[in-house]
Each structure stands twice: as C-alpha cells, then as structure tokens.
Enzyme design. Structure first.
Site, PDB file in Angstrom:
ATOM      1  N   TYR A  90       0.844  -1.193   0.000  1.00  0.00           N
ATOM      2  CA  TYR A  90       0.000   0.000   0.000  1.00  0.00           C
ATOM      3  C   TYR A  90       0.882   1.247   0.000  1.00  0.00           C
ATOM      4  O   TYR A  90       1.676   1.445   0.893  1.00  0.00           O
ATOM      5  CB  TYR A  90      -0.908   0.031   1.236  1.00  0.00           C
ATOM      6  CG  TYR A  90      -1.558  -1.291   1.535  1.00  0.00           C
ATOM      7  CD1 TYR A  90      -2.609  -1.756   0.750  1.00  0.00           C
ATOM      8  CD2 TYR A  90      -1.108  -2.085   2.585  1.00  0.00           C
ATOM      9  CE1 TYR A  90      -3.200  -2.978   1.015  1.00  0.00           C
ATOM     10  CE2 TYR A  90      -1.702  -3.312   2.858  1.00  0.00           C
ATOM     11  CZ  TYR A  90      -2.738  -3.752   2.069  1.00  0.00           C
ATOM     12  OH  TYR A  90      -3.321  -4.967   2.324  1.00  0.00           O
ATOM     13  N   ALA A  92       0.178   5.694  -1.740  1.00  0.00           N
ATOM     14  CA  ALA A  92      -0.507   6.695  -2.502  1.00  0.00           C
ATOM     15  C   ALA A  92       0.317   7.213  -3.645  1.00  0.00           C
ATOM     16  O   ALA A  92       1.528   7.114  -3.666  1.00  0.00           O
ATOM     17  CB  ALA A  92      -0.918   7.837  -1.653  1.00  0.00           C
ATOM     18  N   ALA A  93      -0.138   7.810  -4.691  1.00  0.00           N
ATOM     19  CA  ALA A  93       0.681   8.241  -5.825  1.00  0.00           C
ATOM     20  C   ALA A  93      -0.003   9.412  -6.514  1.00  0.00           C
ATOM     21  O   ALA A  93      -1.175   9.677  -6.295  1.00  0.00           O
ATOM     22  CB  ALA A  93       0.856   7.090  -6.815  1.00  0.00           C
ATOM     23  N   ILE A 120      -7.203  20.591   4.157  1.00  0.00           N
ATOM     24  CA  ILE A 120      -7.247  19.704   5.313  1.00  0.00           C
ATOM     25  C   ILE A 120      -6.666  20.424   6.519  1.00  0.00           C
ATOM     26  O   ILE A 120      -5.648  21.115   6.417  1.00  0.00           O
ATOM     27  CB  ILE A 120      -6.437  18.407   5.028  1.00  0.00           C
ATOM     28  CG1 ILE A 120      -6.928  17.735   3.740  1.00  0.00           C
ATOM     29  CG2 ILE A 120      -6.499  17.439   6.215  1.00  0.00           C
ATOM     30  CD1 ILE A 120      -8.383  17.334   3.734  1.00  0.00           C
TER      31      ILE A 120
END
Length: 176
Positions: A90, A92-93, A120
């Site tokens: 796992y 993110a990209a 955020i």
C-alpha cells in the site's frame, strides 16, 4: 486467514503529521502490522515513530528519512522498504503515475489508485487557505482522519473493482 483488511506492508509519506500521521494511525488501528514511515524531518519522524510504536506495540514501524522531491531519496526509500519487509502493498501516488501504473499492473492483479485531498486541517493551513474553504459546499476543512479513511477504503477489498482512480476528497470544492 488474516483478521485484518490490510495484511501487507504500508508505506506512508509525510508520516510525521497531518494526513500522513492519520493514515499511519488508521492502518495500525485496522490491523496492519508492518508500516514504513517516511518524512523529511529526522526529529519529527523519530518522535512520530516512537509515539506510534508505544500506541501500537504489535505493529512493526520502520522510519526512513526521505525527501520525496529527490529521485535518489525515493529510490532509497523503496530499496530500504524492500530490504526490511521484502514487499510493499500500500502506497498513494500522483494521478498520472496512478493511471500509468494501473494500466501496467492490472494484468498482475495489482490495483493502483490515489486520493486527491482538498483543504485539510493541518499545521500548514493559513488564513489565505482558509478563505478557499468558504466556497466549498461543505464549508469546512477536512480532517486528516477523513483522508486516511479514503486511503483505507481504496486499499481495502471493498474497492476491489476500483482501478486507476483519483478519488477527490475536498468537501465539494472542485464541483463548485
């Protein structure tokens, strides 16, 4: 049979604060037992790694100082991850890499997706950024935990048919 949705190895960049720290915490809470923490700040990374290790003693955390703007540093991150855990499940990209890798790895039953967060609530937010919140339909900043939930969803078996997706989690900012 594993009792976790995330039986492999998770690699979290920006792991010392904000979305990265929330995502590392979420993976640990969901039963992931091997997590690589990457960040540019040695001191913050050490503090975060110690804190998470204390909170989740059954999870094996491995901290690697990484400057993601440096290709050599990123190569080193992946090399060390594979040296320590022999796999990576796992990560993110960015959108282009996500789509390209999704095409390349679909035949190997490897899913590649990314999350595109909006504003955020992190220490990096300032008054100028806060002005952008007012035009988003939800009229608030997201939380790091909300983004972590999106990441966990995409990594889970519940997203088994999702491939090459860029999941926008921005409180509706981009639809306004």
């Amino acid at each position: 049979m594993s009792t976790t949705l995330f039986p492999g190895v998770a690699l979290i960049t920006g792991a010392s604060s904000g979305i990265g720290k929330a995502t590392a915490t979420a993976f640990a809470q969901e039963g992931c037992t091997r997590i690589v923490l990457a960040d540019i700040s040695t001191a913050s990374l050490s503090t975060t790694s110690s804190s998470l290790s204390s909170s989740f003693p059954s999870v094996q955390f491995h901290a690697i100082v990484t400057d993601i703007s440096s290709p050599d540093s990123v190569r080193n991150l992946f090399r060390k991850t594979l040296d320590v855990f022999q796999r990576l499940d796992y990560a993110a990209a960015i959108i282009g890499l996500t789509k390209s890798d999704a095409l390349d790895y679909s035949a190997h039953n490897i899913r590649v997706n990314c999350v595109c967060p909006g504003v955020i609530e992190t220490p990096l937010i300032n008054d100028e950024v806060r002005k952008a919140i007012s035009i988003a339909p939800m009229n608030r900043a997201g939380t790091p935990e909300e983004i972590a939930d999106c990441i966990l969803f995409l990594c889970s078996p519940k997203a088994s048919f999702v491939q090459g997706a860029a999941l926008v989690a921005d409180g509706g900012y981009t639809i306004n």
